[in-house]
Scaffold this motif. Sequence first.
Motif, PDB file in Angstrom:
ATOM      1  N   ASP A   1       0.820  -1.199   0.000  1.00  0.00           N
ATOM      2  CA  ASP A   1       0.000   0.000   0.000  1.00  0.00           C
ATOM      3  C   ASP A   1       0.863   1.263   0.000  1.00  0.00           C
ATOM      4  OD1 ASP A   1      -2.662   1.459   0.490  1.00  0.00           O
ATOM      5  OD2 ASP A   1      -1.468   2.110   2.190  1.00  0.00           O
ATOM      6  N   VAL A   2       1.849   1.340   0.880  1.00  0.00           N
ATOM      7  CA  VAL A   2       2.638   2.561   0.987  1.00  0.00           C
ATOM      8  C   VAL A   2       3.555   2.733  -0.219  1.00  0.00           C
ATOM      9  CG1 VAL A   2       4.519   1.556   2.350  1.00  0.00           C
ATOM     10  CG2 VAL A   2       4.006   3.986   2.560  1.00  0.00           C
ATOM     11  N   VAL A   3       4.111   1.636  -0.739  1.00  0.00           N
ATOM     12  CA  VAL A   3       4.915   1.743  -1.958  1.00  0.00           C
ATOM     13  C   VAL A   3       4.019   2.131  -3.131  1.00  0.00           C
ATOM     14  CG1 VAL A   3       6.413   0.517  -3.583  1.00  0.00           C
ATOM     15  CG2 VAL A   3       6.659   0.130  -1.131  1.00  0.00           C
ATOM     16  N   GLY A   4       2.790   1.620  -3.124  1.00  0.00           N
ATOM     17  CA  GLY A   4       1.843   2.012  -4.158  1.00  0.00           C
ATOM     18  C   GLY A   4       1.598   3.508  -4.173  1.00  0.00           C
ATOM     19  N   ARG A   5       1.543   4.124  -2.981  1.00  0.00           N
ATOM     20  CA  ARG A   5       1.338   5.571  -2.911  1.00  0.00           C
ATOM     21  C   ARG A   5       2.555   6.331  -3.448  1.00  0.00           C
ATOM     22  NH1 ARG A   5      -0.205   6.809   3.018  1.00  0.00           N
ATOM     23  NH2 ARG A   5       0.269   4.633   3.463  1.00  0.00           N
ATOM     24  N   LEU A   6       3.757   5.839  -3.155  1.00  0.00           N
ATOM     25  CA  LEU A   6       4.958   6.454  -3.712  1.00  0.00           C
ATOM     26  C   LEU A   6       4.950   6.389  -5.233  1.00  0.00           C
ATOM     27  CD1 LEU A   6       7.660   5.013  -1.261  1.00  0.00           C
ATOM     28  CD2 LEU A   6       7.111   7.442  -1.543  1.00  0.00           C
ATOM     29  N   VAL A   7       4.558   5.240  -5.752  1.00  0.00           N
ATOM     30  CA  VAL A   7       4.514   5.045  -7.203  1.00  0.00           C
ATOM     31  C   VAL A   7       3.465   5.947  -7.841  1.00  0.00           C
ATOM     32  CG1 VAL A   7       3.887   3.382  -9.017  1.00  0.00           C
ATOM     33  CG2 VAL A   7       5.449   2.712  -7.172  1.00  0.00           C
ATOM     34  N   GLU A   8       2.283   5.993  -7.257  1.00  0.00           N
ATOM     35  CA  GLU A   8       1.201   6.807  -7.818  1.00  0.00           C
ATOM     36  C   GLU A   8       1.571   8.280  -7.846  1.00  0.00           C
ATOM     37  OE1 GLU A   8      -1.858   6.038  -9.138  1.00  0.00           O
ATOM     38  OE2 GLU A   8      -1.141   3.984  -9.162  1.00  0.00           O
ATOM     39  N   ARG A   9       2.191   8.777  -6.780  1.00  0.00           N
ATOM     40  CA  ARG A   9       2.583  10.187  -6.726  1.00  0.00           C
ATOM     41  C   ARG A   9       3.597  10.513  -7.817  1.00  0.00           C
ATOM     42  NH1 ARG A   9       4.982  12.014  -1.310  1.00  0.00           N
ATOM     43  NH2 ARG A   9       5.080  13.961  -2.473  1.00  0.00           N
ATOM     44  N   ALA A  10       4.617   9.667  -7.956  1.00  0.00           N
ATOM     45  CA  ALA A  10       5.649   9.930  -8.961  1.00  0.00           C
ATOM     46  C   ALA A  10       5.085   9.822 -10.369  1.00  0.00           C
ATOM     47  CB  ALA A  10       6.809   8.950  -8.775  1.00  0.00           C
ATOM     48  N   ARG A  11       4.154   8.896 -10.581  1.00  0.00           N
ATOM     49  CA  ARG A  11       3.536   8.756 -11.905  1.00  0.00           C
ATOM     50  C   ARG A  11       2.650   9.951 -12.217  1.00  0.00           C
ATOM     51  NH1 ARG A  11       0.658   4.077 -11.436  1.00  0.00           N
ATOM     52  NH2 ARG A  11       2.404   2.775 -12.102  1.00  0.00           N
ATOM     53  N   ALA A  12       1.859  10.375 -11.226  1.00  0.00           N
ATOM     54  CA  ALA A  12       0.959  11.513 -11.439  1.00  0.00           C
ATOM     55  C   ALA A  12       1.731  12.797 -11.716  1.00  0.00           C
ATOM     56  CB  ALA A  12       0.057  11.702 -10.214  1.00  0.00           C
ATOM     57  N   ALA A  13       2.950  12.911 -11.162  1.00  0.00           N
ATOM     58  CA  ALA A  13       3.778  14.096 -11.389  1.00  0.00           C
ATOM     59  C   ALA A  13       4.501  14.032 -12.725  1.00  0.00           C
ATOM     60  CB  ALA A  13       4.800  14.242 -10.256  1.00  0.00           C
ATOM     61  N   GLY A  14       4.328  12.929 -13.446  1.00  0.00           N
ATOM     62  CA  GLY A  14       4.983  12.786 -14.734  1.00  0.00           C
ATOM     63  C   GLY A  14       6.457  12.458 -14.650  1.00  0.00           C
ATOM     64  N   GLU A  15       6.911  12.037 -13.478  1.00  0.00           N
ATOM     65  CA  GLU A  15       8.333  11.755 -13.280  1.00  0.00           C
ATOM     66  C   GLU A  15       8.664  10.269 -13.357  1.00  0.00           C
ATOM     67  OE1 GLU A  15      10.083  15.109 -10.464  1.00  0.00           O
ATOM     68  OE2 GLU A  15       8.467  13.985  -9.487  1.00  0.00           O
ATOM     69  N   LEU A  16       7.642   9.438 -13.370  1.00  0.00           N
ATOM     70  CA  LEU A  16       7.830   7.986 -13.422  1.00  0.00           C
ATOM     71  C   LEU A  16       7.200   7.462 -14.700  1.00  0.00           C
ATOM     72  CD1 LEU A  16       8.791   5.490 -11.694  1.00  0.00           C
ATOM     73  CD2 LEU A  16       6.413   5.301 -10.930  1.00  0.00           C
ATOM     74  N   ARG A  17       7.877   6.555 -15.341  1.00  0.00           N
ATOM     75  CA  ARG A  17       7.323   5.951 -16.557  1.00  0.00           C
ATOM     76  C   ARG A  17       5.938   5.381 -16.283  1.00  0.00           C
ATOM     77  NH1 ARG A  17      11.745   1.783 -18.655  1.00  0.00           N
ATOM     78  NH2 ARG A  17       9.770   0.735 -19.071  1.00  0.00           N
ATOM     79  N   ALA A  18       5.045   5.545 -17.245  1.00  0.00           N
ATOM     80  CA  ALA A  18       3.651   5.134 -17.045  1.00  0.00           C
ATOM     81  C   ALA A  18       3.508   3.633 -16.860  1.00  0.00           C
ATOM     82  CB  ALA A  18       2.799   5.602 -18.227  1.00  0.00           C
ATOM     83  N   ASP A  19       4.447   2.850 -17.381  1.00  0.00           N
ATOM     84  CA  ASP A  19       4.327   1.396 -17.292  1.00  0.00           C
ATOM     85  C   ASP A  19       5.011   0.803 -16.064  1.00  0.00           C
ATOM     86  OD1 ASP A  19       6.863   2.053 -18.255  1.00  0.00           O
ATOM     87  OD2 ASP A  19       7.072   0.173 -19.363  1.00  0.00           O
ATOM     88  N   VAL A  20       5.591   1.641 -15.213  1.00  0.00           N
ATOM     89  CA  VAL A  20       6.270   1.140 -14.010  1.00  0.00           C
ATOM     90  C   VAL A  20       5.242   0.865 -12.924  1.00  0.00           C
ATOM     91  CG1 VAL A  20       7.874   1.720 -12.154  1.00  0.00           C
ATOM     92  CG2 VAL A  20       8.441   2.290 -14.515  1.00  0.00           C
ATOM     93  N   SER A  21       5.331  -0.291 -12.319  1.00  0.00           N
ATOM     94  CA  SER A  21       4.379  -0.719 -11.299  1.00  0.00           C
ATOM     95  C   SER A  21       5.074  -0.923  -9.957  1.00  0.00           C
ATOM     96  CB  SER A  21       3.715  -2.036 -11.737  1.00  0.00           C
ATOM     97  OG  SER A  21       4.685  -3.069 -11.796  1.00  0.00           O
ATOM     98  N   VAL A  22       4.278  -1.229  -8.946  1.00  0.00           N
ATOM     99  CA  VAL A  22       4.829  -1.527  -7.617  1.00  0.00           C
ATOM    100  C   VAL A  22       5.783  -2.713  -7.692  1.00  0.00           C
ATOM    101  CG1 VAL A  22       4.245  -2.262  -5.282  1.00  0.00           C
ATOM    102  CG2 VAL A  22       2.820  -0.580  -6.441  1.00  0.00           C
ATOM    103  N   SER A  23       5.432  -3.706  -8.472  1.00  0.00           N
ATOM    104  CA  SER A  23       6.295  -4.883  -8.584  1.00  0.00           C
ATOM    105  C   SER A  23       7.656  -4.510  -9.146  1.00  0.00           C
ATOM    106  CB  SER A  23       5.635  -5.956  -9.453  1.00  0.00           C
ATOM    107  OG  SER A  23       5.407  -5.478 -10.764  1.00  0.00           O
ATOM    108  N   ASP A  24       7.691  -3.580 -10.106  1.00  0.00           N
ATOM    109  CA  ASP A  24       8.965  -3.147 -10.665  1.00  0.00           C
ATOM    110  C   ASP A  24       9.836  -2.487  -9.597  1.00  0.00           C
ATOM    111  OD1 ASP A  24       8.235  -3.931 -13.299  1.00  0.00           O
ATOM    112  OD2 ASP A  24       7.118  -2.074 -13.554  1.00  0.00           O
ATOM    113  N   VAL A  25       9.217  -1.658  -8.760  1.00  0.00           N
ATOM    114  CA  VAL A  25       9.961  -0.963  -7.712  1.00  0.00           C
ATOM    115  C   VAL A  25      10.557  -1.963  -6.722  1.00  0.00           C
ATOM    116  CG1 VAL A  25       9.736   0.607  -5.750  1.00  0.00           C
ATOM    117  CG2 VAL A  25       8.657   1.179  -7.936  1.00  0.00           C
TER     118      VAL A  25
END
Length: 238
Positions: free
Chosen positions: A177-201
């Motif tokens: 859950d908490v890693v998911g929030r980190l991923v969602e924030r970075a994706r929403a800011a346009g700083e993380l590739r759109a295809d990167v998921s929690v599993s990738d992190v």
Amino acid sequence: MHVQDTHWSAAPLASAGRTGGGRAAPLRVDAQRNLEHVLRAAREVFGELGYGAPMEDVARRARVGVGTVYRRFPSKDVLVRRIAEEETARLTEQARTALGQEDEPWSALSRFLRTSVASGAGRLLPPQVLRVGVAEEGGAPPADEARVPQQRSQAGAGELRLVEGAGGEPGTAALLDVVGRLVERARAAGELRADVSVSDVLLVIATAAPSLPDAAQQAAASARLLDILLEGLRSRPA
């Protein structure tokens, strides 16, 4: 990185030093010392060899008899669960700290990755967290392969998905859950590739934490590898 699966039963983790009434009985000084030696040795051995390493290796590293290990942990499964749960809790706390102390989404995600890799936590992630499957095109995941909360991907066919153990561990769910929030924030800011998921992190954490005999070499290799992997996670201008 050597993560090997082992049998994980659904039984609750047994606590060392429990009395018949369920309260934790205080350990003698020597017994407490032995317990700390066993836990430290288990982290080292499982981190180097994976969870498939035998209990005899743990006892040898702790410099105690294997019977002492079994008195504290009646089965290898119980010891593995103890180590994995502690490591999952540590990763979750690291993720929460990054989320709470970094205002910039990318800074929060990269801080979490750098902290967790530097601590070597990736070598002790629970096997069910690192079990990754490839989704069949147009097919639904099997019933026992729950999708990670907040994990969205545009990868389509061949998409990686994380597999949680049947029933799910509470600690694992909190980490996802908490890693998911980190991923969602970075994706929403346009700083993380759109295809990167929690599993990738989480795979980055595991991959960038090699086990090398020399500590300085290991730290340097981890830092270099993580720099490369972080560049691969970042979005690029069209």
